[in-house]
Enzyme design. Structure first.
Site, mmCIF file in Angstrom:
data_model
loop_
_atom_site.group_PDB
_atom_site.id
_atom_site.type_symbol
_atom_site.label_atom_id
_atom_site.label_comp_id
_atom_site.label_asym_id
_atom_site.label_seq_id
_atom_site.Cartn_x
_atom_site.Cartn_y
_atom_site.Cartn_z
ATOM 1 C CD GLU A 150 -10.744 7.789 -1.030
ATOM 2 O OE1 GLU A 150 -9.915 7.890 -0.105
ATOM 3 O OE2 GLU A 150 -11.079 6.701 -1.545
ATOM 4 C CD GLU B 208 -7.107 2.439 1.980
ATOM 5 O OE1 GLU B 208 -6.861 3.611 2.325
ATOM 6 O OE2 GLU B 208 -7.901 2.142 1.057
ATOM 7 C CD GLU C 16 -5.407 8.809 10.357
ATOM 8 O OE1 GLU C 16 -4.613 7.867 10.430
ATOM 9 O OE2 GLU C 16 -5.882 9.209 9.281
ATOM 10 C CE LYS D 79 -3.246 2.709 2.788
ATOM 11 N NZ LYS D 79 -3.973 2.850 4.065
#
Length: 469
Positions: A449, A314, A270, A221
């Site tokens: 996105e 993910e 986050e 990733k």
């Protein structure tokens, strides 16, 4: 009076100065309970105290708000080794400050600031003022903690400092808060002149290149960032931006950090790491879907996100990484087996909370350094993902996706990561948004996105209301 206690100022500062010198201290920090002060008023009118630095911080739950203005002690690095350097400098400051113990979260002397995404720059450009790390101890700080308001004032003392000097500075702060602490800022309409995405076609191709490397088993990733430039008719007022972000905050941290004419501002969902004594709190946030227009559509999209293999894949990278990283620091670690849905203004995210009990003598900076960048911000494996980011991204990340937060004199504090963010200078703003790319990703979908992720900050800047181009 803004402050709730009664203070015999001359006698008070005479005693504080005497106590500090007896202990061979260079700084004095004073905390008082206060009323009738609004954090954004303190933030907005900062120039009235003839300072050029300010910050604003509110946590996800909106239970802690910090506003600091003026730099008592700055710490700035532009080389590698910034984590250990900042930790040593902060420890040294804490040894040199005279303070009375106050058991209120976010009060007393704190160090506020952030680190760059990479430990060294490929180039400096518009991040030059921020360096690889920039922190400072504010001269004046307002704290709202669980509905209670506190004022922290910090002073440097020398052999020639008198109680009259401290009293004079105290009166300057007091007068400022009396006059401006509840004054409503006024804002003018600011017209968006233009917005331009930086190399969108090249960015989409870079996603395809990353996918090719994953098919070759070079990594699992990578998180790729892209940039948008927005230009307005007048200088951007960061107070107005914060007001807009607070009005639609959902579960976001909102923070702003100003150095002279540069402001880095973020509304990030986050958390990286929070430390309260021996307990730590983190989160795994990776995997996204657009919100629906109705409750039914949101439920449908959330159900799809929970069951989508690409997004679960993910998300699992982040969970495994944070678990493996924190278990070496913790004697207990609690991570739920399955993710849940976190809804922000524009997106749904897969979210897994993390809570742990630390071994003794683990510092907050140790945890920040060990965790950053998580697979949610860099990729996996970390080294290979960061190498690919440096290869594919044409612009320096600076503080985008990097740790930003605060630490107090007891070693407690809170760090988030600077996503959904912008770097403002005068009438221009560079907006940043990223996405996690895995082997099953689709470049066009990732482009869409990131476009959605630009919107909250662009809206707060005013771009969606008066767009002319």
């Amino acid at each position: 009076m803004l402050r709730t206690g009664q203070l015999d100022q001359t006698a008070f500062f005479k005693q504080k100065l005497q106590d500090a010198r007896t202990c061979s201290k260079r700084y004095i920090s004073i905390v008082e309970k206060a009323i009738n002060i609004h954090p954004l008023s303190v933030y907005h009118f900062y120039k009235k105290l003839n300072v050029s630095e300010r910050f604003y911080w509110s946590n996800q739950e909106n239970t802690t708000i910090l506003t600091g203005i003026g730099s008592l002690v700055p710490y700035h690095h532009s080389t590698e080794g910034q984590y250990s350097a900042i930790e040593k400098e902060w420890e040294h400051f804490c040894d040199e400050v005279y303070r009375e113990k106050v058991d209120k979260w976010g009060t007393g002397p704190i160090l506020m600031g952030g680190f760059s995404f990479f430990e060294k720059y490929r180039n400096i450009g518009h991040w030059e003022k921020f360096g690889t790390a920039h922190f400072y101890v504010p001269k004046l700080m307002l704290t709202i903690s669980m509905g209670e308001t506190y004022i922290t004032t910090n002073y440097e003392i020398t052999d020639s400092t008198t109680e009259a000097d401290l009293e004079k500075r105290y009166e300057e702060y007091h007068s400022y808060l009396e006059e401006y602490g509840m004054t409503q800022p006024e804002f003018e309409e600011n017209i968006l002149q233009s917005k331009e995405e930086y190399q969108p076609l090249e960015w989409t191709r870079s996603v395809g290149q990353a996918i090719d490397k994953m098919k070759e088993n070079q990594l699992d990733k990578v998180v790729l960032n892209r940039t948008m430039q927005a230009t307005f008719t007048n200088d951007i007022n960061s107070t107005k931006v914060i007001y807009s972000l607070e009005a639609t905050r959902n579960v976001n941290y909102i923070f702003s950090y100003q150095l002279d004419d540069h402001v880095f501002i973020s509304a990030t969902p986050e958390r990286l790491i929070q430390k309260k004594d021996n307990r730590v709190y983190s989160m795994c946030l990776a995997g996204s879907a657009g919100k629906g227009l109705t409750v039914e559509e949101n439920e449908k999209n959330g159900k799809w996100l929970i069951n989508d293999l690409k997004n679960r894949h993910e998300h699992d990278f982040v969970v495994k990484y944070i678990k493996n990283t924190l278990k070496s620091f913790c004697e207990e670690l609690n991570i739920p087996m399955y993710p849940r849905i976190m809804a922000t203004k524009s997106l749904l995210h897969l979210f897994t909370p993390v809570e742990g009990v630390l071994h003794q003598h683990v510092s907050l900076i140790d945890l920040v350094k060990a965790l950053h960048p998580t697979p949610a911000l860099g990729g996996f494996p970390k080294k290979e993902a960061c190498q690919l980011i440096a290869e594919l991204e044409p612009l320096e990340r600076g503080w985008y996706g990097a740790p930003f937060g605060w630490i107090d004199a007891n070693g407690n504090g809170d760090f988030a990561v600077g996503i959904r963010s912008a770097l403002i200078k005068q009438n221009e703003a560079k907006l940043f948004a990223g996405c996690g790319v895995v082997e099953s990703s689709n470049p066009e979908e990732e482009y869409k996105e990131t476009g959605i992720k630009f919107l909250p900050m662009l809206n707060a800047l005013g771009g969606s209301k008066n767009e002319t181009k």
